[in-house]
Design a protein around this motif. Structure first.
Motif, mmCIF file in Angstrom:
data_model
loop_
_atom_site.group_PDB
_atom_site.id
_atom_site.type_symbol
_atom_site.label_atom_id
_atom_site.label_comp_id
_atom_site.label_asym_id
_atom_site.label_seq_id
_atom_site.Cartn_x
_atom_site.Cartn_y
_atom_site.Cartn_z
ATOM 1 N N ASP A 18 1.050 -0.938 -0.155
ATOM 2 C CA ASP A 18 -0.055 0.642 0.090
ATOM 3 C C ASP A 18 0.911 1.387 0.308
ATOM 4 N N PRO A 19 1.134 2.346 -1.175
ATOM 5 C CA PRO A 19 1.464 3.446 -1.502
ATOM 6 C C PRO A 19 1.445 4.977 -0.068
ATOM 7 N N ASP A 20 0.209 4.389 0.562
ATOM 8 C CA ASP A 20 -0.244 5.244 2.128
ATOM 9 C C ASP A 20 0.952 4.743 3.416
ATOM 10 N N THR A 21 1.221 3.044 3.278
ATOM 11 C CA THR A 21 2.369 2.321 3.942
ATOM 12 C C THR A 21 3.846 3.261 4.633
ATOM 13 N N VAL A 22 3.849 3.800 5.643
ATOM 14 C CA VAL A 22 5.473 4.484 5.495
ATOM 15 C C VAL A 22 6.390 3.898 6.111
ATOM 16 N N GLY A 23 5.700 3.112 7.362
ATOM 17 C CA GLY A 23 6.389 2.452 8.068
ATOM 18 C C GLY A 23 5.557 1.266 9.355
ATOM 19 N N VAL A 24 5.992 0.131 8.794
ATOM 20 C CA VAL A 24 5.894 -0.388 10.133
ATOM 21 C C VAL A 24 6.396 -0.246 11.432
ATOM 22 N N VAL A 25 5.425 -0.238 13.223
ATOM 23 C CA VAL A 25 7.262 -0.094 14.259
ATOM 24 C C VAL A 25 6.569 -1.420 15.341
ATOM 25 N N LEU A 26 7.249 -2.328 15.449
ATOM 26 C CA LEU A 26 6.731 -3.623 15.966
ATOM 27 C C LEU A 26 7.392 -3.173 17.654
ATOM 28 N N ILE A 27 6.010 -3.400 18.607
ATOM 29 C CA ILE A 27 5.918 -3.323 19.724
ATOM 30 C C ILE A 27 5.530 -4.256 20.320
ATOM 31 N N GLY A 28 5.627 -3.663 22.219
ATOM 32 C CA GLY A 28 4.733 -4.916 22.923
ATOM 33 C C GLY A 28 6.423 -6.378 23.063
ATOM 34 N N SER A 29 5.745 -7.391 23.838
ATOM 35 C CA SER A 29 5.990 -8.379 23.944
ATOM 36 C C SER A 29 7.619 -9.098 22.969
ATOM 37 N N LEU A 30 6.987 -9.121 21.262
ATOM 38 C CA LEU A 30 7.669 -9.461 20.866
ATOM 39 C C LEU A 30 9.074 -8.507 20.221
ATOM 40 N N ALA A 31 8.923 -7.212 20.201
ATOM 41 C CA ALA A 31 9.997 -6.526 20.429
ATOM 42 C C ALA A 31 10.760 -6.255 21.556
ATOM 43 N N THR A 97 2.075 6.528 26.076
ATOM 44 C CA THR A 97 2.464 6.344 24.551
ATOM 45 C C THR A 97 3.707 5.994 25.213
ATOM 46 N N ARG A 98 4.248 7.095 25.698
ATOM 47 C CA ARG A 98 5.673 6.752 25.879
ATOM 48 C C ARG A 98 6.856 5.242 25.835
ATOM 49 N N ALA A 99 5.902 5.024 26.795
ATOM 50 C CA ALA A 99 6.046 3.405 27.253
ATOM 51 C C ALA A 99 5.770 2.300 26.016
ATOM 52 N N SER A 100 4.673 2.604 25.348
ATOM 53 C CA SER A 100 4.946 1.923 24.620
ATOM 54 C C SER A 100 5.814 1.584 23.281
ATOM 55 N N PHE A 101 6.254 2.725 22.967
ATOM 56 C CA PHE A 101 8.088 2.613 21.963
ATOM 57 C C PHE A 101 8.756 2.080 22.410
ATOM 58 N N ALA A 102 8.816 1.627 24.145
ATOM 59 C CA ALA A 102 10.344 1.680 24.970
ATOM 60 C C ALA A 102 10.305 0.208 24.471
ATOM 61 N N GLY A 103 11.580 0.206 23.467
ATOM 62 C CA GLY A 103 12.289 -0.783 22.933
ATOM 63 C C GLY A 103 11.413 -1.576 21.602
ATOM 64 N N ALA A 104 10.692 -0.592 21.467
ATOM 65 C CA ALA A 104 10.434 -0.661 20.136
ATOM 66 C C ALA A 104 10.933 -0.806 18.622
ATOM 67 N N ARG A 105 10.988 -1.732 17.694
ATOM 68 C CA ARG A 105 11.948 -1.840 16.914
ATOM 69 C C ARG A 105 11.047 -1.867 15.423
ATOM 70 N N VAL A 106 11.847 -0.162 14.707
ATOM 71 C CA VAL A 106 11.264 -0.248 13.508
ATOM 72 C C VAL A 106 11.490 -1.683 12.056
ATOM 73 N N VAL A 107 10.595 -2.230 11.819
ATOM 74 C CA VAL A 107 10.497 -3.075 10.702
ATOM 75 C C VAL A 107 10.566 -3.483 9.587
ATOM 76 N N PHE A 108 9.613 -2.244 9.331
ATOM 77 C CA PHE A 108 9.514 -1.932 7.287
ATOM 78 C C PHE A 108 9.549 0.338 7.671
ATOM 79 N N SER A 109 9.976 0.805 6.803
ATOM 80 C CA SER A 109 10.518 2.363 6.457
ATOM 81 C C SER A 109 10.245 2.611 5.008
ATOM 82 N N ARG A 110 9.391 3.723 4.826
ATOM 83 C CA ARG A 110 10.139 4.405 3.588
ATOM 84 C C ARG A 110 10.043 5.937 4.324
ATOM 85 N N SER A 111 10.857 5.900 5.747
ATOM 86 C CA SER A 111 11.060 7.448 5.413
ATOM 87 C C SER A 111 12.426 7.034 6.229
ATOM 88 N N ASP A 112 13.481 8.160 6.344
ATOM 89 C CA ASP A 112 14.948 8.592 7.433
ATOM 90 C C ASP A 112 14.454 8.639 8.310
#
Length: 260
Positions: A18-31, A97-112
């Motif tokens: 989907d061209p509207d997708t800029v990225g996917v950020v993995l959060i939570g226990s898997l991240a 919100t901040r805690a949800s990004f703790a340990g997050a992993r960018v797994v797909f990105s079209r943005s620098d």
């Protein structure tokens, strides 16, 4: 685990087309690498500003995808964001919100920009943590030293419970702030207050207010908190800070301290 990583890869293949997708950020226990066999996969789907505006117009902020497609009980738990959402979260995001990004992993990105934004959301400076301690102590002083006392003196059972909850939340938040720990949400407080370093007797005093709120138990907890973190904070100072952070939040364009 391997089956969750496969589910994540399948989801990335699905949304990256989907061209509207800029990225996917993995959060939570898997991240964080602490997932269970049956854990779901939690992500932020980062989309273009235009797609985010369309979703906002439909009041669509979160949803479930790929339910039971990848392993028994599996699903992708999705929250929606765009880059401006992430920039704003870096500047003034609340703790969940901040805690949800703790340990997050960018797994797909079209943005620098995406990696840096994600990394910055869960980071706060020392001066911010110090001000949080001050603010939470003010909450404890007013809820425990005034409202709870009023509740007991006037026989108001609702106010007693309300003041006790706010006192114990404020005391726990001050303890977390002293350890530079974010608060993911109220359901984690009982465990977190035991994880962060605190003086001997603090957790016992905290538990006593939760179990049996009273002027005596509240005073004991506040005494512990003052001895530890609030020695120089007068009751007059706490009153002004409390008014600033609660009654004047609407005027200042902020949120009450308990929702930081």
């Amino acid at each position: 685990m391997e089956h969750q990583e496969r589910a994540l890869a399948a989801y990335i293949d699905q949304v990256s087309a989907d061209p509207d997708t800029v990225g996917v950020v993995l959060i939570g226990s898997l991240a964080r690498g602490v997932e269970r066999e049956d854990s779901d996969v939690d992500v932020y789907l980062i989309v273009t500003a235009e797609a985010f505006a369309r979703a906002a117009g439909e009041d669509r902020w979160a949803w479930i995808d790929r339910r039971d497609l990848d392993y028994p009980g599996s699903y992708i738990d999705i929250k929606l964001a765009d880059l401006e959402y992430l920039r704003t979260a870096v500047e003034r995001g609340d703790d969940p919100t901040r805690a949800s990004f703790a340990g997050a992993r960018v797994v797909f990105s079209r943005s620098d920009e995406l990696e840096g934004l994600v990394a910055g959301i869960s980071v706060l400076g020392d001066e911010v943590w110090a001000e949080r301690i001050r603010s939470h102590i003010a909450q404890a002083h007013l809820h425990g030293g005034y409202f709870l006392r009023q509740a007991e003196e006037h026989g108001d059972p609702f106010l007693l419970q309300h003041a006790a909850v706010h006192l114990t939340l404020a005391a726990a938040r001050a303890a977390l702030a002293s350890a530079h720990r974010l608060m993911p949400g109220p359901k984690y407080i009982h465990a977190l207050v035991r994880e962060v370093p605190s003086p001997e007797g603090f957790v016992d005093a905290w538990d006593a207010v939760v179990a049996s709120p009273s002027i005596a138990s509240a005073n004991a907890l506040i005494a512990q908190l003052d001895q530890w973190l609030g020695r120089d904070q007068s009751r007059d100072e706490s009153l002004s800070v409390f008014i600033r952070d609660n009654e004047l939040a609407w005027l200042r364009g902020t949120i009450p301290a308990e929702y930081y």
